[in-house]
Design an enzyme around this catalytic site. Structure first.
Site, PDB file in Angstrom:
ATOM      1  N   HIS A   1       8.332   3.422   8.941  1.00  0.00           N
ATOM      2  CA  HIS A   1       8.105   2.578  10.116  1.00  0.00           C
ATOM      3  C   HIS A   1       6.873   3.082  10.867  1.00  0.00           C
ATOM      4  O   HIS A   1       6.734   4.299  11.077  1.00  0.00           O
ATOM      5  CB  HIS A   1       9.352   2.619  11.018  1.00  0.00           C
ATOM      6  CG  HIS A   1       9.227   1.701  12.193  1.00  0.00           C
ATOM      7  ND1 HIS A   1       9.360   0.338  12.081  1.00  0.00           N
ATOM      8  CD2 HIS A   1       8.948   1.956  13.497  1.00  0.00           C
ATOM      9  CE1 HIS A   1       9.181  -0.206  13.275  1.00  0.00           C
ATOM     10  NE2 HIS A   1       8.927   0.756  14.151  1.00  0.00           N
TER      11      HIS A   1
ATOM     12  N   ILE B   1      16.579  -7.940   6.701  1.00  0.00           N
ATOM     13  CA  ILE B   1      17.549  -6.983   7.240  1.00  0.00           C
ATOM     14  C   ILE B   1      18.738  -6.922   6.286  1.00  0.00           C
ATOM     15  O   ILE B   1      19.252  -7.954   5.845  1.00  0.00           O
ATOM     16  CB  ILE B   1      17.979  -7.395   8.659  1.00  0.00           C
ATOM     17  CG1 ILE B   1      16.761  -7.287   9.592  1.00  0.00           C
ATOM     18  CG2 ILE B   1      19.123  -6.514   9.171  1.00  0.00           C
ATOM     19  CD1 ILE B   1      16.996  -7.799  10.985  1.00  0.00           C
TER      20      ILE B   1
ATOM     21  N   GLU C   1       0.807   7.184   6.846  1.00  0.00           N
ATOM     22  CA  GLU C   1       1.974   6.677   6.096  1.00  0.00           C
ATOM     23  C   GLU C   1       1.839   7.010   4.616  1.00  0.00           C
ATOM     24  O   GLU C   1       2.811   7.383   3.952  1.00  0.00           O
ATOM     25  CB  GLU C   1       2.101   5.150   6.261  1.00  0.00           C
ATOM     26  CG  GLU C   1       2.432   4.689   7.663  1.00  0.00           C
ATOM     27  CD  GLU C   1       2.662   3.184   7.736  1.00  0.00           C
ATOM     28  OE1 GLU C   1       3.269   2.624   6.803  1.00  0.00           O
ATOM     29  OE2 GLU C   1       2.247   2.566   8.726  1.00  0.00           O
TER      30      GLU C   1
ATOM     31  N   SER D   1       0.831  -1.218   0.000  1.00  0.00           N
ATOM     32  CA  SER D   1       0.000   0.000   0.000  1.00  0.00           C
ATOM     33  C   SER D   1       0.864   1.268   0.000  1.00  0.00           C
ATOM     34  O   SER D   1       0.486   2.280  -0.606  1.00  0.00           O
ATOM     35  CB  SER D   1      -0.989   0.000   1.169  1.00  0.00           C
ATOM     36  OG  SER D   1      -0.340   0.172   2.395  1.00  0.00           O
ATOM     37  N   ASN D   2       2.010   1.233   0.645  1.00  0.00           N
ATOM     38  CA  ASN D   2       2.902   2.412   0.588  1.00  0.00           C
ATOM     39  C   ASN D   2       3.498   2.568  -0.803  1.00  0.00           C
ATOM     40  O   ASN D   2       3.634   3.682  -1.306  1.00  0.00           O
ATOM     41  CB  ASN D   2       3.998   2.311   1.652  1.00  0.00           C
ATOM     42  CG  ASN D   2       3.495   2.752   3.010  1.00  0.00           C
ATOM     43  OD1 ASN D   2       3.256   3.943   3.229  1.00  0.00           O
ATOM     44  ND2 ASN D   2       3.290   1.799   3.918  1.00  0.00           N
TER      45      ASN D   2
HETATM   46  C1  GRF Z   1       3.722  -0.485   6.878  1.00  0.00           C
HETATM   47  O1  GRF Z   1       3.011  -0.397   8.077  1.00  0.00           O
HETATM   48  C2  GRF Z   1       5.107   0.084   7.051  1.00  0.00           C
HETATM   49  O2  GRF Z   1       5.160   1.139   7.961  1.00  0.00           O
HETATM   50  C3  GRF Z   1       5.876  -1.091   7.589  1.00  0.00           C
HETATM   51  O3  GRF Z   1       5.352  -2.203   6.919  1.00  0.00           O
HETATM   52  C4  GRF Z   1       4.018  -1.924   6.488  1.00  0.00           C
HETATM   53  C5  GRF Z   1       3.994  -2.120   5.006  1.00  0.00           C
HETATM   54  O4  GRF Z   1       2.687  -2.019   4.488  1.00  0.00           O
HETATM   55  N1  GRF Z   1       7.295  -0.924   7.412  1.00  0.00           N
HETATM   56  P1  GRF Z   1       2.470  -1.953   2.927  1.00  0.00           P
HETATM   57  O5  GRF Z   1       3.098  -3.210   2.341  1.00  0.00           O
HETATM   58  O6  GRF Z   1       3.113  -0.709   2.416  1.00  0.00           O
HETATM   59  O7  GRF Z   1       0.987  -1.942   2.744  1.00  0.00           O
END
Ligand code: GRF
Length: 205
Positions: free
Chosen positions: A113, A96, A178, A13-14
């Site tokens: 994050h 990592i 986010e 989603s990001n």
């Molecule tokens: C998000 O909550 C991000 O902050 C964390 O992992 C999740 C990823 O979600 N690092 P998506 O795959 O972007 O929906």
């Protein structure tokens, strides 16, 4: 043109928020050149394809951390996301990365994050926040350093923790932020408006 490589493991989603921001012209002078996932089943790969972006599954199969990072660097470079030139975004990437890879993309790799770092690094940050009883949670975009979730902070956004919140409700409230924060960080980077002094990131007007 800033060539961006996005590393993902899950939902995407990001990734989609960044892609939409580029498509609507909010982020200019940048494009996502490749999306790479360690998990071939990751929904994020389908998100990439839907937006016409090259999607690559790169499994680690027993590779050492160093060997896998070398494969990643090769795939990124081959797709134009060269060290010292491109930008790497970690967007729900669950592996990592070793110091050698972090050094390669020093100052040119970001992560998002779901907590107000330095509180609650690591996995299930939203549940950590709930269990701790904090009243304000949020999200952080930061440059990546070798230590997990510890790099210079680019942007943060706070959200309230409400009475009766569970992990799902709080995660959803944070996620909405986010999706605004990560594209904004990429836009600032693409416009050359971020300057890092020590561990402090300054935003040029
Ligand atoms: C998000 O909550 C991000 O902050 C964390 O992992 C999740 C990823 O979600 N690092 P998506 O795959 O972007 O929906």
């Amino acid at each position: 043109m800033l060539e961006i490589g996005v590393l993902v493991s899950g939902r995407g989603s990001n990734l989609e928020a960044v892609l939409k921001s580029i498509e609507r012209g909010s982020i200019k002078g940048a494009r996502v050149a490749v999306v790479i996932s360690n998990d071939p089943e990751a929904r994020a790969l389908a998100v990439a394809r839907r937006h016409g972006v090259k999607a690559v599954a790169l499994e680690s199969r027993g590779d050492s951390r160093e060997a896998y990072a070398a494969k990643l660097a090769k795939a990124l470079t081959e797709n134009g996301v060269a060290p010292g030139k491109g930008l790497v975004l970690l967007a729900g990437f669950m592996k990592i990365l070793p110091g050698s890879f972090v050094d390669l993309y020093d100052g040119r790799m970001m992560n998002i994050h779901p907590s107000l770092l330095p509180a609650f690094p690591g996995v299930r940050a939203q549940q950590q926040a709930l269990s701790h009883g904090v009243k304000v949670a949020g999200c952080t975009v930061h440059f990546v350093v070798a230590e997990v979730d510890a790099g210079p902070i680019i942007l943060q956004k706070a959200v309230p923790v409400l009475e009766g919140d569970d992990e799902g409700a709080l995660s959803a409230r944070i996620l909405r932020q986010e999706h605004k924060l990560y594209p904004l960080a990429v836009k600032l980077f693409a416009e050359g408006r971020l300057r890092t002094e020590g561990r402090v990131v300054r935003r040029k007007q």
